[in-house]
Scaffold this motif. Sequence first.
Motif, PDB file in Angstrom:
ATOM      1  N   ALA A   1       0.935  -1.213  -0.050  1.00 38.07           N
ATOM      2  CA  ALA A   1      -0.019  -0.138  -0.116  1.00 38.07           C
ATOM      3  C   ALA A   1       0.855   1.240   0.050  1.00 38.07           C
ATOM      4  CB  ALA A   1      -0.871   0.060   1.287  1.00 38.07           C
ATOM      5  N   PRO A   2       0.556   2.247  -0.609  1.00 32.50           N
ATOM      6  CA  PRO A   2       1.209   3.338  -0.599  1.00 32.50           C
ATOM      7  C   PRO A   2       1.129   4.012   0.616  1.00 32.50           C
ATOM      8  CG  PRO A   2      -0.917   3.944  -1.663  1.00 32.50           C
ATOM      9  CD  PRO A   2      -1.016   2.368  -1.439  1.00 32.50           C
ATOM     10  N   ALA A   3       2.198   5.310   0.914  1.00 30.69           N
ATOM     11  CA  ALA A   3       1.907   5.700   2.259  1.00 30.69           C
ATOM     12  C   ALA A   3       1.172   6.638   2.705  1.00 30.69           C
ATOM     13  CB  ALA A   3       3.437   6.750   2.185  1.00 30.69           C
ATOM     14  N   TRP A   4       0.181   7.230   1.975  1.00 28.87           N
ATOM     15  CA  TRP A   4      -1.104   7.512   2.319  1.00 28.87           C
ATOM     16  C   TRP A   4      -2.195   7.021   2.507  1.00 28.87           C
ATOM     17  CZ3 TRP A   4      -5.455   6.993  -0.292  1.00 28.87           C
ATOM     18  CH2 TRP A   4      -5.278   6.080  -1.446  1.00 28.87           C
ATOM     19  N   TYR A   5      -2.179   5.978   1.988  1.00 26.93           N
ATOM     20  CA  TYR A   5      -3.239   4.929   2.369  1.00 26.93           C
ATOM     21  C   TYR A   5      -2.878   4.453   3.633  1.00 26.93           C
ATOM     22  CZ  TYR A   5      -6.522   0.865   2.634  1.00 26.93           C
ATOM     23  OH  TYR A   5      -7.170  -0.099   3.217  1.00 26.93           O
ATOM     24  N   LEU A   6      -1.629   4.000   4.153  1.00 30.84           N
ATOM     25  CA  LEU A   6      -1.278   3.497   5.144  1.00 30.84           C
ATOM     26  C   LEU A   6      -1.456   4.705   6.311  1.00 30.84           C
ATOM     27  CD1 LEU A   6       1.901   1.797   4.313  1.00 30.84           C
ATOM     28  CD2 LEU A   6      -0.300   0.772   4.893  1.00 30.84           C
TER      29      LEU A   6
ATOM     30  N   GLU B   1      -8.273  14.533  -3.948  1.00 33.97           N
ATOM     31  CA  GLU B   1      -7.702  15.234  -2.746  1.00 33.97           C
ATOM     32  C   GLU B   1      -7.773  14.416  -1.424  1.00 33.97           C
ATOM     33  OE1 GLU B   1     -10.255  18.685  -2.398  1.00 33.97           O
ATOM     34  OE2 GLU B   1      -9.318  19.536  -4.223  1.00 33.97           O
ATOM     35  N   PHE B   2      -8.059  13.161  -1.302  1.00 33.53           N
ATOM     36  CA  PHE B   2      -8.037  12.335  -0.347  1.00 33.53           C
ATOM     37  C   PHE B   2      -6.653  11.822   0.068  1.00 33.53           C
ATOM     38  CE2 PHE B   2      -9.284   9.307  -3.596  1.00 33.53           C
ATOM     39  CZ  PHE B   2      -8.242   8.127  -3.244  1.00 33.53           C
TER      40      PHE B   2
ATOM     41  N   VAL C   1     -12.513   3.077  -1.608  1.00 29.47           N
ATOM     42  CA  VAL C   1     -11.758   4.223  -2.157  1.00 29.47           C
ATOM     43  C   VAL C   1     -10.575   3.664  -2.730  1.00 29.47           C
ATOM     44  CG1 VAL C   1     -10.855   6.391  -2.064  1.00 29.47           C
ATOM     45  CG2 VAL C   1     -13.329   5.931  -1.197  1.00 29.47           C
ATOM     46  N   TYR C   2      -9.666   3.041  -1.753  1.00 30.85           N
ATOM     47  CA  TYR C   2      -8.447   2.285  -1.954  1.00 30.85           C
ATOM     48  C   TYR C   2      -8.609   1.461  -3.204  1.00 30.85           C
ATOM     49  CZ  TYR C   2      -4.030   0.014  -1.848  1.00 30.85           C
ATOM     50  OH  TYR C   2      -2.897  -0.575  -2.301  1.00 30.85           O
TER      51      TYR C   2
END
Length: 485
Positions: free
Chosen positions: A290-295, A456-457, A318-319
């Motif tokens: 997972a990318p950093a923004w999702y984590l 923008e999330f 959303v992810y």
Amino acid sequence: MAVDVEAQAPAEGVEMKPTQPQNQEKPATTAPKKPRQRRPNFNELHAKPLPLDVYPLPAFIPHNPISIVRIAISLLSHTLFPPNSHPVVHRAYFSQHTQSIHVTDAASIRALWEQGFWGKGSLSRSEPQWLSTEKKRRGVQAEKTSAEVTQNRREERRQFKLERARAQREAIEQQLRQEGKLDADSSIEELVEDGQATESPQGTIYTPNAGDVVTVSGDMITSEINKSLAQDAPRWGQDDAAAPQDNHVKDEEHLQLTSEEAFFLTYALGTLAVVPGSDFSTGGSLGEPAPAWYLFRLYALHATSPVSESKLQQLQDVYQQHQSSAVIQTSLKPVAAIEPDNAFILRYVVFHHFRSLGWVVRPGIKFATDYLLYQRGPAFHHAEFAIMIIPSYSHPYWTEAPDHESGIEQRRKELGKKDWWWFHRINRVQASVYKTLTLVYVEVPPPWDVSNSGEEFKVDIGHVLKKYTVREVVIRRWSPNRNRD
């Protein structure tokens, strides 16, 4: 002229005592010395403070022009052939049941622990040692773990104190029998019960006659202890006859990382790839990291208890939509906004702050604090500082809130308010374990996650972390007997 000098005879009634030699030899010890196990070289095991490969430039020597040439060659070689600072990217998965990150690969577990003391063993107190302990218990491995060595030392000290007390009592009884103050079948307890003698807590016997004190020398006590230990000394190799029943031991332990440790390894260092919702041990699908923004959003969502299932499902939808399509559907509901005083964000800001300064940050739940700071790591020194995180709402947004936000303002003030009773309890605990209490105030900014729909999330983590500031206040207990200046 020769003069004969005769020895003068002693006067009548005067008894001459034989002089004791000054260099009196101590009684030889008969107890065999136990071979002490050689400790591992922690400087070699923990040579790397972080799981990275660093390539420093050669030293610059002003009076040596060749050093400039060496620096130029290193810069040119690193520019043309850049070295890889991340030889291995470790993989882990996020467990929603334990709300922690698990690392199951044996090589990754040893690398993360030896290169920065990350995480803890799921079946151990700190260092992952369950496999070594289990092999030792079954007789497969003869080496001892560090926890067993510490426990054995404590047991040896306890046994030595018991043997010393028993030997001192026996030596005192023997001396009293030689002086005729104790019968052959009597003991010190009978003299104390009859009131003929008094025993101090240190083991000294006082008789009713003034100044009549019975003590024993240290050599006598040592000789008695050595005799007792020689009788009970184990014979090395006597338990080697028992062959192990099963030489194959499956490693059932994994490395357990906190969300702050895992996110620092993922975002700041880039040495950890976290797969959300995949279990390596059960053979589940590894999936893509997972990318950093999702984590960041996932850890912040699990910081609140209980976790909202609807918000979690919404974030996962959303992810998944983001992974399957390059265009985000505007029909999807916006994800839940992250509060600026989220517990995960406050803890990570402090963790990132001290880790960037070179400290080894470990959880401090054992001493009722948030974090413990080690100078090099638990293998070298004890923790020097204990960290307590306190949110601070000094921004004008919280003090000059409109009337409809007065309830929010009151809640913010209650979260950051601590009474003196709480402070006194925490400070006394840290003083008893010889640690310095440090209050870390984190300035909470105004709400920043206001636009969380569409593209923008995705959180700009670097921009968000710049909004938080940290203030450190070191607390020392003042004592009028010790601090008079």
